[in-house]
Design an enzyme around this catalytic site. Structure first.
Site, PDB file in Angstrom:
ATOM      1  N   ASP A  52      16.596  -2.263   7.972  1.00 50.06           N
ATOM      2  CA  ASP A  52      15.684  -2.892   8.919  1.00 50.06           C
ATOM      3  C   ASP A  52      16.296  -3.010  10.312  1.00 50.06           C
ATOM      4  O   ASP A  52      15.786  -3.748  11.146  1.00 50.06           O
ATOM      5  CB  ASP A  52      15.289  -4.283   8.436  1.00 50.06           C
ATOM      6  CG  ASP A  52      14.351  -4.212   7.247  1.00 50.06           C
ATOM      7  OD1 ASP A  52      13.826  -5.243   6.870  1.00 50.06           O
ATOM      8  OD2 ASP A  52      14.159  -3.122   6.700  1.00 50.06           O
ATOM      9  N   ASP A 110      11.427  -0.358  18.415  1.00 52.11           N
ATOM     10  CA  ASP A 110      11.391  -1.807  18.225  1.00 52.11           C
ATOM     11  C   ASP A 110      11.867  -2.518  19.495  1.00 52.11           C
ATOM     12  O   ASP A 110      11.274  -3.500  19.943  1.00 52.11           O
ATOM     13  CB  ASP A 110      12.298  -2.218  17.066  1.00 52.11           C
ATOM     14  CG  ASP A 110      11.832  -1.689  15.725  1.00 52.11           C
ATOM     15  OD1 ASP A 110      12.408  -0.692  15.279  1.00 52.11           O
ATOM     16  OD2 ASP A 110      10.919  -2.264  15.144  1.00 52.11           O
ATOM     17  N   GLU A 114      11.616 -11.038  15.798  1.00 54.43           N
ATOM     18  CA  GLU A 114      12.381 -10.476  14.696  1.00 54.43           C
ATOM     19  C   GLU A 114      13.551  -9.638  15.200  1.00 54.43           C
ATOM     20  O   GLU A 114      14.547  -9.458  14.502  1.00 54.43           O
ATOM     21  CB  GLU A 114      11.465  -9.616  13.813  1.00 54.43           C
ATOM     22  CG  GLU A 114      12.156  -9.033  12.604  1.00 54.43           C
ATOM     23  CD  GLU A 114      11.233  -8.161  11.770  1.00 54.43           C
ATOM     24  OE1 GLU A 114      11.688  -7.108  11.284  1.00 54.43           O
ATOM     25  OE2 GLU A 114      10.064  -8.530  11.620  1.00 54.43           O
ATOM     26  N   GLU A 115      13.457  -9.136  16.424  1.00 57.28           N
ATOM     27  CA  GLU A 115      14.495  -8.264  16.974  1.00 57.28           C
ATOM     28  C   GLU A 115      15.632  -9.021  17.648  1.00 57.28           C
ATOM     29  O   GLU A 115      16.611  -8.405  18.070  1.00 57.28           O
ATOM     30  CB  GLU A 115      13.869  -7.289  17.979  1.00 57.28           C
ATOM     31  CG  GLU A 115      12.729  -6.455  17.426  1.00 57.28           C
ATOM     32  CD  GLU A 115      13.124  -5.697  16.176  1.00 57.28           C
ATOM     33  OE1 GLU A 115      14.281  -5.224  16.098  1.00 57.28           O
ATOM     34  OE2 GLU A 115      12.281  -5.579  15.271  1.00 57.28           O
ATOM     35  N   ASP A 126       6.707 -10.164  15.444  1.00 52.68           N
ATOM     36  CA  ASP A 126       7.332  -8.942  14.948  1.00 52.68           C
ATOM     37  C   ASP A 126       6.786  -7.848  15.845  1.00 52.68           C
ATOM     38  O   ASP A 126       5.630  -7.433  15.700  1.00 52.68           O
ATOM     39  CB  ASP A 126       6.957  -8.692  13.487  1.00 52.68           C
ATOM     40  CG  ASP A 126       7.614  -7.433  12.921  1.00 52.68           C
ATOM     41  OD1 ASP A 126       8.227  -6.682  13.703  1.00 52.68           O
ATOM     42  OD2 ASP A 126       7.494  -7.196  11.707  1.00 52.68           O
ATOM     43  N   LEU A 167       7.132  -4.564  16.273  1.00 49.52           N
ATOM     44  CA  LEU A 167       6.656  -3.278  15.762  1.00 49.52           C
ATOM     45  C   LEU A 167       6.954  -3.187  14.268  1.00 49.52           C
ATOM     46  O   LEU A 167       7.966  -2.622  13.860  1.00 49.52           O
ATOM     47  CB  LEU A 167       7.281  -2.118  16.528  1.00 49.52           C
ATOM     48  CG  LEU A 167       6.579  -0.767  16.352  1.00 49.52           C
ATOM     49  CD1 LEU A 167       5.130  -0.829  16.802  1.00 49.52           C
ATOM     50  CD2 LEU A 167       7.309   0.325  17.129  1.00 49.52           C
ATOM     51  N   ASP A 168       6.052  -3.717  13.487  1.00 48.76           N
ATOM     52  CA  ASP A 168       6.202  -3.676  12.039  1.00 48.76           C
ATOM     53  C   ASP A 168       5.964  -2.262  11.522  1.00 48.76           C
ATOM     54  O   ASP A 168       5.051  -1.573  11.957  1.00 48.76           O
ATOM     55  CB  ASP A 168       5.183  -4.631  11.400  1.00 48.76           C
ATOM     56  CG  ASP A 168       5.206  -4.567   9.893  1.00 48.76           C
ATOM     57  OD1 ASP A 168       6.167  -5.082   9.307  1.00 48.76           O
ATOM     58  OD2 ASP A 168       4.264  -3.990   9.312  1.00 48.76           O
ATOM     59  N   GLU A 178       6.196 -12.968  10.066  1.00 49.69           N
ATOM     60  CA  GLU A 178       5.226 -12.177   9.310  1.00 49.69           C
ATOM     61  C   GLU A 178       4.372 -13.033   8.387  1.00 49.69           C
ATOM     62  O   GLU A 178       3.136 -13.026   8.478  1.00 49.69           O
ATOM     63  CB  GLU A 178       5.972 -11.100   8.492  1.00 49.69           C
ATOM     64  CG  GLU A 178       6.697 -10.101   9.367  1.00 49.69           C
ATOM     65  CD  GLU A 178       7.682  -9.229   8.602  1.00 49.69           C
ATOM     66  OE1 GLU A 178       7.719  -8.015   8.863  1.00 49.69           O
ATOM     67  OE2 GLU A 178       8.425  -9.761   7.749  1.00 49.69           O
TER      68      GLU A 178
END
Length: 399
Positions: free
Chosen positions: A125, A131, A154-155, A173, A175-176, A336
């Site tokens: 991940d 991302d 998330e990044e 998030d 770019l899931d 998420e």
């Protein structure tokens, strides 16, 4: 037998071939064969302008009553303040930019896997360049909005404090599903929006940024996902139903296409990577075996549909019903599970960790992971009745 006429879409109106002159101009030309070329050109120009204006008028009639996202928030929304409207105007702009970046052939190399040093989570991940680009686009747009105090992504290892008087906290998030971009599989962006906790304003910046980002999902004021696929769809809720807007690429507007989405009480589709079947606990294996044989509470056999893109799998589930799941401790509660569970609940569905309601959980870590089950309420209830459905064995999959 009554014929059914299908109203043309705005774009299709411009594809219809029309004669360069309306009937009245054709009549004049037939009666006046000696008209000079200049006059004929002027008449042709006027006729063309008349035809285009007529088509625009007809096009506007076909979409009369269809709100854009911002119009909906202003007219159709319930109790939405100006600050939230401004924020979503900037969020939708960020998503249009990400949509263009993801689809651009000149950015194909950005989708390649890149094991970034110091990244959050497993190497599988680890942030890829797309991302990072998406994260920067969102942060820039949130800064420009002037309405956001803190962004947690998330990044990023830690939340980013943006400004002291911002009214909102945004978790995202960016770019899931980005690891699937090389294969042109759908991807998505996920947002959750909270109000800034003013009672924490006296705390040091880093501490109040973290605590603001760890709010329970029950405190969400809005959430959204954006699906980048054959169409770009923004699905959102402000606490009064779930609605989807489709990007009209001719105008650049997100237009309301799915008002008041209601997930069916029960579906006939389950979405999970069942190549991991032998790593699942007995309860989950029993549930899947039962429903796909048509021996569960629903007498019909279930089908499997799995894209391996959370936003895409959820979007299908919202529309058709059923259940989308990842039974491992893999998906993030903050970025998420909470926003997506909020959207599903507002559409009449349920979000569960396999034992109980996702939104009732209190996050204790920014990147906290958990199993996630989203879908039709009857399907979720049946799944939970099997007891042990959370996968605890995690061999560290590479794919």
């Amino acid at each position: 037998m009554q014929s059914s006429a299908v109203s043309p879409t705005p774009s299709s109106l411009f594809l219809q071939k029309s004669h360069p002159f309306p009937p009245k101009f054709n009549f004049l030309l037939r009666r006046n064969p000696l008209l000079c070329r200049r006059t004929r050109r002027k008449m042709a120009s006027s006729a063309s302008e008349f035809s285009i204006k007529s088509q625009f008028s007809a096009a506007s009639e076909t979409v009369d009553g269809a709100y854009t996202l911002i119009e909906y928030m202003g007219k159709g929304g319930i109790g939405l303040g100006d600050d939230l409207v401004v924020l979503f105007d900037h969020l939708q702009y960020a998503c249009k930019k990400i949509s263009a970046v993801v689809a651009s052939p000149f950015n194909s190399n950005l989708g390649k896997h890149n094991k970034a040093a110091g990244s959050v989570g497993s190497e599988r991940d680890a942030p890829k360049p797309l991302d990072t680009v998406s994260n920067e686009i969102i942060l820039s747009c949130l800064r420009n909005s002037g309405k956001v105090a803190v962004m947690a992504s998330e990044e990023d290892d830690k939340p980013v404090w943006i400004q002291d008087d911002g009214a909102f906290v945004v978790v995202t998030d960016p770019l899931d599903g980005s690891r699937n971009i090389d294969a042109s599989i759908p991807t998505g962006t996920i947002y959750g929006v909270y109000k800034r906790l003013v009672e924490l304003d006296h705390l040091p910046q880093e501490e109040k940024a973290m605590l603001n980002s760890l709010q329970s999902g029950t405190r969400l004021v809005a959430a959204a996902y954006i699906l980048y696929s054959s169409a770009t769809i923004l699905c959102t809720s402000f606490g009064s139903g779930t609605h989807a807007f489709t990007l009209d690429r001719t105008t650049g507007d997100f237009v309301l296409t799915h008002p008041g989405i209601q997930i069916p009480p029960r579906g006939q589709i389950y979405s999970v990577n069942d190549a991991r079947y032998f790593d699942w606990p007995e309860g989950l294996r029993h549930y899947i075996d039962t429903v796909r044989q048509g021996k569960g509470r629903h007498p019909k056999k279930y089908s499997a549909r799995y894209i391996c893109s959370l936003v895409a799998d959820l979007h299908r589930t919202l529309l058709y019903g059923g259940i989308a799941m990842n039974p491992r401790d893999h998906l993030r509660l903050v970025y998420e599970a909470n926003p997506l569970s909020f959207l599903v609940e507002q559409a009449g569905g349920k979000g569960s960790d396999g034992k109980g309601r996702i939104l009732s959980l209190q996050p204790v870590k920014l990147h906290q992971r958990l199993p996630l089950f989203l879908g039709s309420p009857e399907d979720i209830d049946e799944l939970e009745s099997y007891g042990d459905v959370q996968q605890r064995v995690n061999p560290g999959y590479e794919v």
